[in-house]
Design an enzyme around this catalytic site. Sequence first.
Site, PDB file in Angstrom:
ATOM      1  N   LYS A  90       0.848  -1.188   0.000  1.00  0.00           N
ATOM      2  CA  LYS A  90       0.000   0.000   0.000  1.00  0.00           C
ATOM      3  C   LYS A  90       0.889   1.245   0.000  1.00  0.00           C
ATOM      4  O   LYS A  90       1.883   1.308   0.745  1.00  0.00           O
ATOM      5  CB  LYS A  90      -0.912  -0.006   1.236  1.00  0.00           C
ATOM      6  CG  LYS A  90      -1.935   1.133   1.254  1.00  0.00           C
ATOM      7  CD  LYS A  90      -2.908   1.018   2.433  1.00  0.00           C
ATOM      8  CE  LYS A  90      -3.946   2.147   2.422  1.00  0.00           C
ATOM      9  NZ  LYS A  90      -4.878   2.074   3.557  1.00  0.00           N
ATOM     10  N   SER A 113      -9.866   2.261   2.646  1.00  0.00           N
ATOM     11  CA  SER A 113      -8.916   2.933   1.795  1.00  0.00           C
ATOM     12  C   SER A 113      -7.909   2.003   1.110  1.00  0.00           C
ATOM     13  O   SER A 113      -7.284   2.395   0.124  1.00  0.00           O
ATOM     14  CB  SER A 113      -8.145   3.964   2.618  1.00  0.00           C
ATOM     15  OG  SER A 113      -7.336   3.334   3.596  1.00  0.00           O
ATOM     16  N   SER A 144     -10.383   0.111   6.877  1.00  0.00           N
ATOM     17  CA  SER A 144      -9.710   0.235   5.585  1.00  0.00           C
ATOM     18  C   SER A 144      -9.018  -1.026   5.074  1.00  0.00           C
ATOM     19  O   SER A 144      -8.602  -1.066   3.916  1.00  0.00           O
ATOM     20  CB  SER A 144      -8.692   1.379   5.627  1.00  0.00           C
ATOM     21  OG  SER A 144      -9.350   2.610   5.488  1.00  0.00           O
TER      22      SER A 144
END
Lengths: 478, 487, 95
Positions: free
Chosen positions: B79, B154, B178
């Site tokens: 990420k 997210s 997330s």
Amino acid sequence: MEWQPVIGLEVHAQLATQSKIFSGAATAYGAAPNVQACGVDLGLPGVLPVLNAQAVELAVRFGLAIDAEIAPCSVFARKNYFYPDLPKGYQISQYEHPIVGCGHLRITLDERELDIGITRAHLEEDAGKSVHGVVSGRTGIDLNRAGTPLLEIVSEPVMHSAREAVAYMRELHRLVRHLGICDGNMQEGSFRCDANVSLRPAGSDTLGTRTEIKNLNSFRFVERAIEFEIERQRDILEDGGKVVQETRLYDPDKDETRTMRTKEDAHDYRYFPDPDLLPVSVSADDLARIRATLPELPAARIARYVDDYGLGREDAALLVNEPAVAAFFEASLGPLEVPAKAVANWITGEVFGALNRAGLAVDDIPITPAMLNQLVARIGDGTVSGKGAKTVFQAMWSEGGLPDDIIEAQGLKQVSDSGAIDAIVDEVIAANPAQVQDYLAGKEKILGYLVGQAMKASKGKANPAAVSALLVDKLKGD
Amino acid sequence: MSESFPRGVAELSAGLAAGDFSSVELTRHYLARIANHDAAVNAYITVCGERALAQAAAADARRAAGTAGALTGIPYAHKDIFCTRGVRTSCASRMLDNFVAPYDAHVTECLDRAGLVMLGKTNMDEFAMGSSNESSYYGRTCNPWDPGRVPGGSSGGSAAAVAAGLAPLATGTDTGGSIRQPAALCGISGLKPTYGRVSRFGMIAFASSLDQGGPMARSAADLALMLNVMAGFDARDSTSVERPDEDFTAPLANGVDGLRIGIPREYFGAELDPRVGDTVHAALAELERRGARLSEISLASAPLAIPAYYVIAPAECSSNLSRFDGVRYGYRCADPTDLTDLYERSRSEGFGAEVKRRILVGTYALSSGYYDAYYRKAQQVRRLIKEDFARAFDTVDLIAGPTTPAPAFAAGTHVDDPVTMYLSDVYTTAVNLAGLPALSVPAGFLDGLPVGLQLIGNYFDEGRLLATGHALQQVSDAHRAVPPAFA
Amino acid sequence: MSISAVDVRAIARLARLSIAESDIPVYAGQLSSILDFVAQMNAVDTAGVEPLAHPLELSARLRADTVTETDRRTELQAGAPETADGLYLVPQVIE
């Protein structure tokens, strides 16, 4: 109307740690810009603060020294505002739960002892520095100082004159240096203060509107700035005006305070507990351990010098001002037995004078306590005259060496041996019949002249006391 | 996907160990898939081809030298919130579009040390603020099951990458759901560990007291392997918890016999799509058949989690994002006229709308006169939520329910309606407020879209969560399903 | 709870964000609805409840006072918008 000034000080003492309060970067002064600013100090994305144990230890040491309550659990908060020298956009400080609570400090002003209340002392990180004039139209930012640990010591608003405020600040300075928690270097900004000043009608209990004078970094500036501010506020109030609550700067060149360029918006620091840091706990065991390491406090040391050594308070305070000097003084009291007062006089006189002339700090005294001890002992036992001793002092200051060796090498030994003096005295009596007549006729002052002649004849080595006694003996005895 | 490579990490690890293929071959395979398919997904912000192949070669050398671990040579997607030295770390923001981190996050170091191969940095909601991956500066990520729908957020890029077979493993971060929410919407498994389990050092902060990094993969067993590598004490994070090392694969075989699972009635309220509820109940029934004992419980403060979360998270973010000021790194506006202009334009041009919205809400909640009503109140509610969970764990071992109230929604639906968007986190934020671990595993499908089952554990009870997820995956095929476009 | 345009400007100023005049009503509306939504918290009585700042109620672990960071200025300033002589530069600030 009679106005009473009310003054409170917020002193920022830089804690004497090797590394920063939340990072492993060095705190040393004077490095090239930004070479001591690591990722944490720069507020890079993703970095995190980790609290320096020594900063906590030093804060607790201070708290114990002022008889304050030490919070078993204190909390770091974020003070949010934007400024280029504040890399994260917030300062990590303590707000609702400071590590050091209420305490007090005893000061002496005009022979009176006063207790000054200390509201709190809390840990926080310093900001960086703005540098002007490197590139035109730009301000440069050096973040070496960012993250340096500070202890902010907040007094109660209980002082009523600039002199009192300075006396408090000096006592605090003496204390932090004694505790070894701050180097006290004011030129480098290690010990600086903000002064809150207000005036109220004499006898009133309510506080007037205050102004805050920022960043005062010498005792003289503190005194001058507060005095100026008191006058300024008095003029406003006498004219029926109102003091505006604001932050002011002291300009030492003009010897005045002026309004800091005000930010358009009111400050709203939005304090909240720093979620990156957990509460700091200090246990009873920690307290006991730290208490055991506390040195003798300055006030106690001064009292001891007065009581045990018969020193005057002022001399004692002069010695205790600097822990290094006090240590030097105490070390100079042995191994040979010497009068403490004489040692103190040598330090406050010759040693301070020589340091001053050489522009040296007390940590750099080039002679050892053993040297001074021997020198004072040699004056006491008559080996060297007071004048000779100054010559010895100069020599050991610039060249080193023990007094005994210098006295020997430079032939400064006083002649106290009566045989040698006897001959000289006889010579002087013989060579000055007129003066001898005058003396015998009652002009006793002439004795000094005769002693001087004898000293001259001995090339300064004779012990003047011995010469004088022998002269009197011989003249009166005849 | 090519026939020659299995999808699961355990199988890939076995293949590497047996010499069936090399890490370089495996890495080339994934890089090729990314090249062919990512245009349709937009899961990656940055693809690190050469770097990955160099890492793969090093992993192969390590295997030849006999020092390979279970994950040495396994590719993963990282990420873009984790700092990677020498590789841009953007947090999907224009603010950091030019930011090359001068250091590695702790998680990055851990994965490097274990010999994993970083394929690239994945797309996400800007600064992790969002539940749909639509707030990215680099464009939205598509849900591999239906490109018109969001992948969740997210960590939407990571979830989509794993679902589309563009990486076998990915990292994520979870501040209010997330990891779990995109895992649920993309039909993969995702674990949010106990707060303090995975170091936050080098993970760009959104809300520091809630953020936690964790693994995303196809199965609970793969998560266990990845967590073994990601978890661990780090002195650089003051909130990192010092605990003995654990092997999270060890409890996988424990099964669920006798396991007490509490089902909070508050997680099956009016906001829940009833068919999602049915799917979740069906998965729970499977666990019951395997010996788990289900009971209804109550988490009375649960409905307050979202309001409290949407005060605390913005408050922390408003402060955390103050460092992005155009002075030392990152975006700076052109020709600032003065300091205020530098700040205001750099920040306004550098941040997107949702980030600005949250900064404003957080600034307001902390401002003088409102602190008690918002921030302090939210922290009080936070304690009530934590206490609710503590009471529940007196009588049950795990708590289970849906991960999200509905399957993936269509892109663009909630963009201008923040509150509705926030409600997609209705079942996930309480876990972050309390700091508990939670797992989302595929429960089944609704109209071709994945549905997630959320399992919430007690502090540091990740082993039991993973064992439960694994038990379900022994009898359910939901986690093996592959989006048709990426078969 | 209704957030006015004046409020939005004041908060934006505190947060150093410039919001276009045309966007202010949009933000005002969105912020108002967010604050109305979070006001649901008021339904619960929290009198006497100690606020919880960290999920794990532990106390700080401290680090030893040693210098562990060395000079990396060149690398750290590589991505800086504007520097000179090792300083970060900003438009001139007058105190």
